[in-house]
Design a protein around this motif. Sequence first.
Motif, PDB file in Angstrom:
ATOM      1  N   GLU A  37       9.313  15.465  13.226  1.00 50.07           N
ATOM      2  CA  GLU A  37       9.852  14.403  13.234  1.00 50.07           C
ATOM      3  C   GLU A  37       8.549  13.162  13.351  1.00 50.07           C
ATOM      4  O   GLU A  37       6.757  13.282  12.794  1.00 50.07           O
ATOM      5  N   GLU A  38       8.612  11.729  14.296  1.00 55.92           N
ATOM      6  CA  GLU A  38       7.793  11.058  13.300  1.00 55.92           C
ATOM      7  C   GLU A  38       6.787  11.518  14.521  1.00 55.92           C
ATOM      8  O   GLU A  38       5.805  10.907  13.819  1.00 55.92           O
ATOM      9  N   GLU A  69       1.458   9.758  14.684  1.00 52.70           N
ATOM     10  CA  GLU A  69       2.466   9.773  13.984  1.00 52.70           C
ATOM     11  C   GLU A  69       2.094  10.970  13.248  1.00 52.70           C
ATOM     12  O   GLU A  69       1.007  10.720  11.898  1.00 52.70           O
ATOM     13  N   LYS A  71       3.212  13.209   8.758  1.00 50.74           N
ATOM     14  CA  LYS A  71       3.907  13.172   7.941  1.00 50.74           C
ATOM     15  C   LYS A  71       5.332  13.654   7.629  1.00 50.74           C
ATOM     16  O   LYS A  71       6.098  13.940   6.781  1.00 50.74           O
ATOM     17  N   GLU A  90      -0.368  10.648   9.780  1.00 60.16           N
ATOM     18  CA  GLU A  90       0.180   9.695   9.031  1.00 60.16           C
ATOM     19  C   GLU A  90      -0.670   8.799   8.585  1.00 60.16           C
ATOM     20  O   GLU A  90      -1.061   8.682   7.752  1.00 60.16           O
TER      21      GLU A  90
END
Length: 101
Positions: A37-38, A69, A71, A90
Amino acid sequence: TGGYGRGGQMVKKTVKIYIEKEGLDDLPEHQIELTCEEKSFCLLLKEPEKDQNSSALHHELRLPKLHDEVKKATFKRKEGNRLIISLFKERECTWYQLQEK
Protein backbone atom coordinates in the motif's frame (compact mmCIF):
# COMPACT_ATOMS: atom_id res chain seq x y z
CA THR A 1 19.11 3.58 -11.14
CA GLY A 2 18.92 6.84 -9.36
CA GLY A 3 20.29 10.34 -8.99
CA TYR A 4 22.44 12.15 -6.51
CA GLY A 5 21.13 13.65 -3.29
CA ARG A 6 22.57 16.08 -0.79
CA GLY A 7 26.30 15.74 -0.34
CA GLY A 8 26.73 13.87 -3.63
CA GLN A 9 25.26 10.68 -2.14
CA MET A 10 23.65 8.27 -4.63
CA VAL A 11 19.85 8.10 -4.24
CA LYS A 12 18.19 4.96 -5.57
CA LYS A 13 14.59 4.45 -6.63
CA THR A 14 14.35 1.07 -4.89
CA VAL A 15 14.85 -0.34 -1.43
CA LYS A 16 15.77 -4.03 -1.21
CA ILE A 17 14.97 -6.31 1.69
CA TYR A 18 16.68 -9.69 1.92
CA ILE A 19 14.78 -12.59 3.49
CA GLU A 20 16.20 -16.00 4.35
CA LYS A 21 13.89 -18.73 5.63
CA GLU A 22 14.28 -22.47 5.73
CA GLY A 23 11.94 -24.21 3.27
CA LEU A 24 11.56 -21.27 0.85
CA ASP A 25 13.12 -23.24 -2.02
CA ASP A 26 10.38 -25.88 -1.65
CA LEU A 27 7.49 -23.38 -1.52
CA PRO A 28 5.63 -23.04 -4.86
CA GLU A 29 5.52 -19.53 -6.37
CA HIS A 30 1.71 -19.31 -6.08
CA GLN A 31 1.99 -19.68 -2.29
CA ILE A 32 4.03 -16.50 -1.93
CA GLU A 33 2.01 -13.27 -1.81
CA LEU A 34 3.45 -9.76 -1.68
CA THR A 35 1.17 -6.76 -1.40
CA CYS A 36 1.91 -3.11 -0.82
CA GLU A 37 0.00 0.00 0.00
CA GLU A 38 1.11 3.61 0.07
CA LYS A 39 3.45 3.27 3.08
CA SER A 40 3.40 -0.44 3.96
CA PHE A 41 3.93 -3.92 2.59
CA CYS A 42 3.06 -7.48 3.56
CA LEU A 43 4.76 -10.74 2.60
CA LEU A 44 2.70 -13.89 3.16
CA LEU A 45 4.18 -17.38 2.83
CA LYS A 46 1.45 -20.03 2.66
CA GLU A 47 2.81 -23.45 3.49
CA PRO A 48 0.64 -26.37 2.36
CA GLU A 49 -1.26 -28.56 4.80
CA LYS A 50 0.70 -31.68 5.81
CA ASP A 51 -2.47 -33.83 5.92
CA GLN A 52 -6.24 -33.53 6.33
CA ASN A 53 -6.02 -33.21 10.12
CA SER A 54 -3.54 -30.32 10.17
CA SER A 55 -4.12 -26.72 9.23
CA ALA A 56 -1.93 -24.77 6.84
CA LEU A 57 0.89 -22.79 8.40
CA HIS A 58 1.33 -19.20 7.26
CA HIS A 59 4.23 -16.87 7.91
CA GLU A 60 3.70 -13.14 7.59
CA LEU A 61 6.07 -10.20 7.47
CA ARG A 62 4.16 -6.94 7.68
CA LEU A 63 5.87 -3.55 7.81
CA PRO A 64 3.59 -0.56 8.33
CA LYS A 65 4.76 3.05 8.40
CA LEU A 66 7.53 2.78 5.84
CA HIS A 67 9.94 5.71 5.68
CA ASP A 68 8.18 7.13 2.59
CA GLU A 69 5.61 6.17 -0.03
CA VAL A 70 6.10 3.21 -2.38
CA LYS A 71 4.36 2.66 -5.70
CA LYS A 72 4.89 -1.10 -6.00
CA ALA A 73 6.67 -4.11 -4.53
CA THR A 74 8.10 -7.18 -6.25
CA PHE A 75 10.05 -10.22 -5.15
CA LYS A 76 12.69 -12.41 -6.71
CA ARG A 77 13.61 -15.88 -5.51
CA LYS A 78 17.24 -16.90 -5.01
CA GLU A 79 18.62 -20.37 -4.33
CA GLY A 80 19.50 -21.11 -0.75
CA ASN A 81 16.02 -20.34 0.71
CA ARG A 82 16.34 -16.64 -0.05
CA LEU A 83 13.94 -13.99 -1.31
CA ILE A 84 14.70 -10.40 -2.32
CA ILE A 85 11.87 -7.88 -1.94
CA SER A 86 12.18 -4.69 -3.99
CA LEU A 87 10.17 -1.67 -2.89
CA PHE A 88 9.87 0.96 -5.64
CA LYS A 89 9.87 4.43 -4.13
CA GLU A 90 7.28 6.98 -5.19
CA ARG A 91 10.00 9.65 -5.19
CA GLU A 92 13.77 9.63 -5.09
CA CYS A 93 14.95 10.24 -1.55
CA THR A 94 17.40 8.60 0.81
CA TRP A 95 15.95 6.20 3.35
CA TYR A 96 18.24 6.10 6.37
CA GLN A 97 15.89 3.59 7.96
CA LEU A 98 13.14 1.33 6.68
CA GLN A 99 10.34 2.70 8.84
CA GLU A 100 9.51 6.21 9.97
CA LYS A 101 10.15 7.07 13.59
